[in-house]
Design a protein around this motif. Structure first.
Motif, PDB file in Angstrom:
ATOM      1  N   THR A   8     109.272  15.762  28.763  1.00 27.20           N
ATOM      2  CA  THR A   8     109.228  16.980  27.957  1.00 27.20           C
ATOM      3  C   THR A   8     108.613  16.628  26.613  1.00 27.20           C
ATOM      4  O   THR A   8     108.392  15.457  26.302  1.00 27.20           O
ATOM      5  CB  THR A   8     110.642  17.525  27.677  1.00 27.20           C
ATOM      6  OG1 THR A   8     111.299  16.595  26.799  1.00 27.20           O
ATOM      7  CG2 THR A   8     111.443  17.685  28.952  1.00 27.20           C
ATOM      8  N   LYS A  38     110.227  17.836  23.968  1.00 27.25           N
ATOM      9  CA  LYS A  38     111.349  18.155  23.081  1.00 27.25           C
ATOM     10  C   LYS A  38     111.865  16.894  22.389  1.00 27.25           C
ATOM     11  O   LYS A  38     112.221  15.915  23.057  1.00 27.25           O
ATOM     12  CB  LYS A  38     112.501  18.767  23.894  1.00 27.25           C
ATOM     13  CG  LYS A  38     112.185  20.112  24.511  1.00 27.25           C
ATOM     14  CD  LYS A  38     113.417  20.626  25.246  1.00 27.25           C
ATOM     15  CE  LYS A  38     113.009  21.498  26.424  1.00 27.25           C
ATOM     16  NZ  LYS A  38     114.134  21.832  27.283  1.00 27.25           N
ATOM     17  N   THR A  54     106.554  24.367  34.213  1.00 22.31           N
ATOM     18  CA  THR A  54     107.401  25.256  33.419  1.00 22.31           C
ATOM     19  C   THR A  54     108.835  25.156  33.941  1.00 22.31           C
ATOM     20  O   THR A  54     109.050  25.095  35.155  1.00 22.31           O
ATOM     21  CB  THR A  54     106.891  26.699  33.538  1.00 22.31           C
ATOM     22  OG1 THR A  54     105.527  26.714  33.132  1.00 22.31           O
ATOM     23  CG2 THR A  54     107.693  27.656  32.679  1.00 22.31           C
ATOM     24  N   ARG A  59     116.066  30.343  28.958  1.00 20.64           N
ATOM     25  CA  ARG A  59     115.190  29.606  28.068  1.00 20.64           C
ATOM     26  C   ARG A  59     114.063  29.073  28.928  1.00 20.64           C
ATOM     27  O   ARG A  59     114.289  28.307  29.877  1.00 20.64           O
ATOM     28  CB  ARG A  59     115.912  28.448  27.385  1.00 20.64           C
ATOM     29  CG  ARG A  59     114.920  27.625  26.579  1.00 20.64           C
ATOM     30  CD  ARG A  59     115.530  26.543  25.747  1.00 20.64           C
ATOM     31  NE  ARG A  59     114.496  25.576  25.414  1.00 20.64           N
ATOM     32  CZ  ARG A  59     114.298  25.086  24.196  1.00 20.64           C
ATOM     33  NH1 ARG A  59     115.074  25.456  23.198  1.00 20.64           N
ATOM     34  NH2 ARG A  59     113.344  24.205  23.979  1.00 20.64           N
ATOM     35  N   ASP A  96     110.689  26.872  29.088  1.00 21.38           N
ATOM     36  CA  ASP A  96     109.943  25.794  28.417  1.00 21.38           C
ATOM     37  C   ASP A  96     108.644  25.585  29.174  1.00 21.38           C
ATOM     38  O   ASP A  96     108.662  25.389  30.380  1.00 21.38           O
ATOM     39  CB  ASP A  96     110.736  24.490  28.440  1.00 21.38           C
ATOM     40  CG  ASP A  96     111.713  24.416  27.291  1.00 21.38           C
ATOM     41  OD1 ASP A  96     112.895  24.716  27.527  1.00 21.38           O
ATOM     42  OD2 ASP A  96     111.286  24.080  26.169  1.00 21.38           O
ATOM     43  N   PRO A 105     103.186  22.536  23.688  1.00 19.88           N
ATOM     44  CA  PRO A 105     104.449  22.895  24.327  1.00 19.88           C
ATOM     45  C   PRO A 105     105.010  24.135  23.654  1.00 19.88           C
ATOM     46  O   PRO A 105     104.812  24.346  22.451  1.00 19.88           O
ATOM     47  CB  PRO A 105     105.340  21.685  24.089  1.00 19.88           C
ATOM     48  CG  PRO A 105     104.723  20.942  22.958  1.00 19.88           C
ATOM     49  CD  PRO A 105     103.298  21.380  22.788  1.00 19.88           C
ATOM     50  N   PHE A 140     108.318  27.359  23.936  1.00 20.26           N
ATOM     51  CA  PHE A 140     109.499  27.841  24.631  1.00 20.26           C
ATOM     52  C   PHE A 140     109.830  29.224  24.128  1.00 20.26           C
ATOM     53  O   PHE A 140     109.353  29.656  23.072  1.00 20.26           O
ATOM     54  CB  PHE A 140     110.684  26.887  24.443  1.00 20.26           C
ATOM     55  CG  PHE A 140     111.322  26.958  23.087  1.00 20.26           C
ATOM     56  CD1 PHE A 140     110.821  26.233  22.021  1.00 20.26           C
ATOM     57  CD2 PHE A 140     112.431  27.776  22.868  1.00 20.26           C
ATOM     58  CE1 PHE A 140     111.397  26.311  20.772  1.00 20.26           C
ATOM     59  CE2 PHE A 140     113.028  27.854  21.619  1.00 20.26           C
ATOM     60  CZ  PHE A 140     112.511  27.122  20.550  1.00 20.26           C
TER      61      PHE A 140
END
Lengths: 201, 709
Positions: free
Chosen positions: A159, A161, B83, B142, B144, B154, B156
C-alpha cells in the motif's frame, strides 16, 4: 495453420532465448554505472561486502511512504553501519517521473537525510533491466560472494499508506539481516510492489 | 398587499423546503456524496432504495478517473495496486467479494498492468442480517485505490449511504441505468474445467471447453491470470488449441513466491469475456483428470450409446429379417403349421425362439472372441482407427450392392437347412430355430454384417444383448402366432414385394457407407478419401463380375482370375489410401490419431537397446498438463514424427497416471519423482535427459547432435 506455426515458433523462442532474469542463489548480474558524484561503480568493486540495491523514484508514492516515515533512511543507517554497500538506483529515463540530475540527486539525499553509500544514475535502464527491476522501491541483497540472496518488495503490505510501514512484515530487512548474520534467508523472493520503473522504451 | 406577499413568500419557502427534503432524502439514500480526489472521483451507489432483514442487495463503488488514468484489477500486473474496499456494516451483515469488471491490459515500457479506464463500477453484494430490526441501514466503505497514468497517485474515499428498512427490498429506479452499465462491464461466469501447473519455470494452463477453444482461436484472445507473480504479464506466451482444450503457456514470473490452489482466470476475446476458476494440478491427483484428459483423435460422431434404444432397434431389425425373400416363405409355412399344432404350439414357439436367440448369441461370442484376439495382437477395434472405418465403409457398400441384387451370397448351409427334417418335441423345435438362422443366412448375412459392424465397437455385454435382441426380433412373429393363432391368417402372401423390399433396404446401407467415408475423410484428408472411393469402385466392379459368374452354370477360369485381380486391386487401393492418410493428417493439426509409440516396459527398453536402436522414452500421465502440452507441441508433430522415422528411433511411452511402480523405479534412476521425463538413448552414448518443457527445436537438437555430419 499459419497461426499454429507462429505459436510453435513463439514457443521455441520463449524457451530457447536466454531470459535475463536474476536468480536467487546465482551470481548477481554485473553492472557498471556512474553515481551522482561521477564515480563509476561495478559489482566486482564490492567483492567481500554485502551489497543492497534499492530502486528509487523520489516522486513515487510508495517510495515516499518509506522515506517520509524514515523507514528507508533507518534501514540505510542500520545496514551501512555494518559495512553494507547500499546503492540507490534511479532508472527513470530523462523526462519521466523520478529522473534527476546528479546535483538534484545529492540534494534529495541531503533533504531527506538519507544515507546510501552512493546513488547510481541508470537513466538508460541497463542495470535496471539486468536485474529485472520493475517497481520502486524494488530491493535486492547480494552477499559477500556476489550471490543474489533476496529480490522483491520492501515489506509485506503493498500500500501507499504510511501507517502500514509499522504493521508490515519487513521482508527485505529480515533477509538482509539474515545475510549479514550468515544465516539462510527464509523468504528470498517476495512481491515487488510500487510504481513502475519509468524505463526508456 | 404586503400581507398577501408575505403569505406567498412563506408558502413558496415552505414548498421549497419540502421539495428539498424530498429530493435530499431520495438522493442521499441511494447515492453517497461524490468524493473528489486527485485524478479520480468516487461515489457509493445502492441498487436498492429500501432494504429488508435477511435479504441481499447490490451496491457499487463507482470510480471516475480522469481520461487516460486507470485503476487496477485483482491482479494489478507488474506494478500498481488492486483497489480495496473495507466495509463498515451493521453487526451481522456480510459484504461479498468485489465483482471485478472485465480487465484491460496496459503496456508500460517492458512491463504490463491490468486494470480499468473510464467509469468503473466495483459491485459488491451486501447481506442484511435476518434479525435486523432498526428502521434504517447505514453502510460505509473505505475505498483505497491507486490511480495511474504514467505516474501513480494513491487515493482513498470514505463513502456511505443510509437506506430505509422495510418488509422487502425494492430497487431504486434512478439507479437502474448505472447498475445496468455496471453489469455490462462484468465477465460471464463459467465452470469450464481449468487447471494449471508449473514445470521448468513455465506455467501451463489448460481449459477444456469447446467455447474456450473457439475463443482462443481468435487473434484477440488473452488470458488474464488472477494471481500476482504467477506468470509474466508482459509476454503473451503461447496459446494453442487441441480439440476442445486450450493450452496457455506463459513464463513463470521472476518474482514468483507461491500461489493459491485456486485462482481466477479471465479469458477475453473481442466477442466474449469469461471468468472461471483454475485449480493447481497436484501430482497424482486424478480428480480433474477426466475433465481435462485430452482426446487427440478426431472424434467420429458417437455411435448410439443409449442401450434401450439400441435394443429396440435390434428387435425391429430382427423383425424385419422375417420379410426377407429367403425367410418370409418359410415363416408363412411355419406360421400356418404352427397355428394348427394345437396345445404344444406355445412350447414349440418358445423352444424355437431359444434356438434362434442362442444361435445369434453364438455368432456374437465368436465375434467377441475374434475381437479379443485382435486386441491381444494389438489392433484395437476402435472407431478412431481409420483402418476399421475404411473396412466398414467397404463392408457396407458390399452389403448395399448385395441388397440391390448385384450379386448373391450363396452358402452351402442353405442346402443343409432345406434338406433337414424337423424333429418333434422341444429338441426338434430348438433345432428348427437354429436351422432357421442358418437357412436365412443368405438374406440375413448383410443384416448380420450391419449388426456385426455395430456391435464390434461396443463392450461385450452390449454386443451380446444386441445380438440376443436381433434373435428375439426374428423369432417374434412365431411367438405372437403361438399366443394369437388368428394372426397367422393375417400374414401377407409371399411374392415379388419381398424382393423390392430387400432392394429398398440397400438405400440405408449406401447412406451408412457415405457417413463412414466422411468420417474417414475427416480423419485422413481428401486424398485418402479419394483412394478409398477408388477401392470401393474396384470392389463394386469385382462384385458385379462375381454376380455375372454366379449366373453361369460353368464359371470360366479366366473369369475367376479377373475376380481375384479386381479384389487385390481394391485391397491395394485401400492400403494406399491408408498409407497416404498420414501425410495430410500430420501437417494439418497437432491432433494426430496415428500412433507412433509403443508402451514402455523395462524389458522392451533393454531389448531395443541391445538391438542397437536409438530409443526415445516419454514418461507421462493423464493429470500432467505439461506432459500433454509437450506432446501436442513437440512430440505429436509432423516434424518430430518424421525425425523419429528418419533416424529409426523407437518411441516408448510410459503412463504414470496410476503411479505404476515400475515407472516410479525408472524415474528414480534419473533422480526424479515425477513426470514429465524425456530420455533419449543413442547407441554407444550416455542416456540424455531432455528438458521438462519441450519444443520441436529442442527435440531436434538433441537428436541431431548424435547424427554424424
Amino acid at each position: 495453420m499459419l497461426k499454429q506455426l507462429l505459436t510453435l515458433l513463439t514457443a521455441a523462442l520463449i524457451t530457447t532465448s536466454a531470459w535475463a532474469t536474476p536468480e536467487i542463489g546465482q551470481p548477481a548480474p554485473a553492472f557498471t554505472v556512474i553515481d551522482s558524484k561521477g564515480v563509476t561503480h561495478s559489482l566486482s568493486d564490492f567483492a567481500g561486502k554485502t551489497v543492497v540495491l534499492e530502486w528509487t523514484n523520489h516522486d513515487c508514492p510508495f517510495v515516499r511512504k518509506h522515506y517520509e516515515t524514515d523507514n528507508m533512511q533507518s534501514l540505510q543507517r542500520e545496514m551501512t553501519g555494518q559495512g553494507v554497500v547500499w546503492l540507490s538506483v534511479i532508472s527513470s529515463a530523462p523526462g519521466t517521473q523520478g529522473f534527476v540530475s546528479s546535483a538534484q540527486a545529492d540534494q534529495l539525499t541531503a533533504d531527506r537525510n538519507a544515507a546510501p553509500t552512493a546513488v547510481l544514475l541508470d537513466s538508460d535502464g541497463v542495470m535496471g533491466r539486468a536485474y529485472d527491476a520493475r517497481v520502486t522501491p524494488h530491493m535486492y541483497v547480494i552477499d559477500s560472494n556476489g550471490v543474489l540472496r533476496y529480490a522483491g518488495g520492501i515489506d509485506s503490505l503493498p500500500t501507499a499508506k504510511h501507517e502500514d510501514v509499522a504493521k508490515a512484515d519487513p521482508y527485505f530487512a529480515t533477509a538482509a539481516r539474515a545475510v549479514l548474520a550468515g544465516e539462510t534467508v527464509e523468504r528470498s523472493i517476495s512481491r515487488p510492489y510500487g510504481c513502475t520503473v519509468k524505463y526508456a522504451d | 398587499m404586503s400581507a398577501t406577499k408575505s403569505w406567498l413568500t412563506l408558502l413558496s419557502n415552505a414548498l421549497l423546503a419540502f421539495a428539498l427534503l424530498l429530493s435530499s432524502s431520495a438522493a442521499a439514500q441511494v447515492a453517497s456524496a461524490v468524493v473528489e480526489q486527485p485524478q479520480l472521483r468516487a461515489q457509493l451507489l445502492s441498487e436498492a432504495q429500501q432494504v429488508a432483514a435477511g435479504e441481499r442487495f447490490t451496491v457499487a463503488v463507482k470510480l471516475m478517473p480522469d481520461a487516460g488514468w486507470h485503476t487496477y484489477w485483482v491482479n494489478p500486473g507488474d506494478s500498481g495496486l488492486a483497489t480495496t474496499l473495507a466495509w463498515q456494516l451493521p453487526a451481522g451483515s456480510e459484504a461479498g467479494a468485489i465483482q471485478w469488471p472485465i480487465a484491460h491490459k496496459f503496456r508500460i515500457g517492458p512491463l504490463a498492468n491490468y486494470g480499468f479506464e473510464g467509469d468503473t463500477y466495483l459491485l459488491t453484494d451486501i447481506a442484511v442480517p435476518a434479525d435486523y430490526s432498526a428502521s434504517d441501514y447505514t453502510l460505509a466503505v473505505r475505498a483505497d485505490w491507486l490511480v495511474c497514468e504514467d505516474y501513480c497517485i494513491p487515493g482513498f474515499a470514505e463513502l456511505s449511504v443510509t437506506l430505509p428498512v422495510g418488509a422487502e427490498t425494492s430497487l431504486a429506479p434512478s439507479q437502474r441505468d448505472s447498475f445496468a452499465s455496471a453489469r455490462a462491464q462484468l465477465p460471464e461466469r463459467a465452470d469450464w474445467p481449468a487447471a494449471f501447473d508449473i514445470q521448468a519455470k513455465q506455467v501451463t494452463i489448460a481449459v477444456r471447453h469447446a467455447d474456450a477453444a473457439a475463443m482462443a482461436s481468435d487473434d484477440s484472445f488473452y488470458a488474464f491470470v488472477g494471481a500476482g507473480e504467477l506468470v509474466e504479464h508482459a509476454t503473451d506466451g503461447t496459446v494453442f488449441v487441441s480439440d476442445d482444450t486450450v493450452f496457455i503457456q506463459r513464463p513463470q514470473n521472476t518474482f514468483y513466491s507461491g500461489v493459491a490452489d485456486t485462482i481466477p482466470l479471465l479469458l477475453v476475446s473481442d466477442q466474449r469475456a469469461v471468468l472461471l476458476n483454475a485449480t493447481q494440478q497436484a501430482k497424482g491427483q486424478a480428480l480433474n483428470v477426466k475433465g481435462l484428459a485430452v482426446n487427440a483423435a478426431v472424434k467420429p460422431p458417437a455411435p448410439l450409446t443409449n442401450l434401450p434404444l439400441m435394443l429396440l432397434f435390434a428387435v425391429l431389425g430382427g423383425l424385419m429379417l422375417n420379410l426377407m425373400p429367403c425367410v418370409f416363405p418359410v415363416l408363412s409355412l411355419k406360421a400356418l403349421s404352427m397355428a394348427n399344432s394345437g396345445d404344444q404350439r406355445r412350447s414349440h414357439a418358445l423352444w424355437y425362439s431359444a434356438g434362434v436367440i442362442i444361435s445369434f448369441l453364438a455368432i456374437a461370442a465368436v465375434l467377441l472372441a475374434l475381437r479379443a484376439t485382435g486386441a491381444a495382437l494389438g489392433w484395437g477395434f476402435q472407431l478412431q482407427n481409420p483402418w476399421l472405418i475404411a473396412a466398414m465403409a467397404l463392408l457396407f457398400t458390399a452389403i448395399g450392392l448385395n441388397l440391390s441384387g448385384l450379386y448373391q451370397v450363396a452358402t452351402r448351409l442353405m442346402g443343409l437347412g432345406g434338406s433337414s427334417q424337423p424333429e418333434h418335441g422341444p429338441r426338434g423345435s430348438f433345432a428348427t430355430g437354429v436351422l432357421a438362422v442358418v437357412v436365412a443366412s443368405p438374406c440375413t448375412a448383410p443384416f448380420m454384417g450391419v449388426a456385426l459392424g455395430f456391435a464390434i465397437v461396443q463392450p461385450p455385454l452390449v454386443a451380446l444383448s444386441v445380438f440376443a435382441a436381433l434373435g428375439f426380433g426374428l423369432a417374434l412373429p412365431f411367438l405372437l402366432i403361438a399366443w394369437i393363432p388368428a394372426l397367422a391368417k393375417r400374414l401377407p402372401r409371399p411374392g415379388q414385394w419381398m424382393e423390392r423390399f430387400k432392394q429398398w433396404m440397400a438405400v440405408p446401407m449406401y447412406l451408412t457407407a457415405v457417413w463412414l467415408i466422411w468420417v474417414f475423410g475427416r480423419q485422413t484428408g481428401v486424398d485418402s478419401m479419394a483412394l478409398l472411393l477408388i477401392a470401393a469402385v474396384l470392389m463394386a466392379t469385382m462384385l458385379w463380375w462375381l454376380g455375372l459368374r454366379q449366373l453361369q452354370p460353368q464359371p470360366s477360369i479366366t473369369g475367376g482370375l479377373l475376380t481375384l485381380a479386381l479384389m487385390s486391386l481394391s485391397l491395394l487401393a485401400l492400403a494406399a489410401s491408408l498409407q497416404f492418410a498420414q501425410a495430410p493428417s500430420k501437417t494439418a493439426t497437432a491432433a494426430d490419431s496415428e500412433q507412433n509409440w509403443q508402451p514402455w516396459s523395462a524389458a522392451k527398453l533393454s531389448e531395443l537397446q541391445q538391438a542397437g536402436q536409438p530409443v526415445f522414452v516419454n514418461m507421462t500421465a493423464d493429470w500432467c498438463i505439461t506432459c500433454l502440452a509437450n506432446e501436442k507441441v513437440a512430440l505429436d508433430t509432423a516434424a518430430t514424427r518424421a525425425l523419429f522415422a528418419e533416424h529409426t528411433i523407437a518411441y516408448l511411452k510410459g503412463d504414470w497416471t496410476l503411479q505404476d511402480p515400475a515407472i516410479t523405479e525408472y524415474l528414480g534412476q534419473f533422480s526424479r519423482n515425477g513426470v514429465p521425463l524425456y530420455v533419449l538413448y543413442w547407441p554407444g552414448q550416455e542416456p540424455q535427459i531432455l528438458p521438462q518443457l519441450l519444443t520441436p527445436a529442442i527435440v531436434r537438437e538433441h537428436i541431431t547432435q548424435f547424427v554424424s555430419p
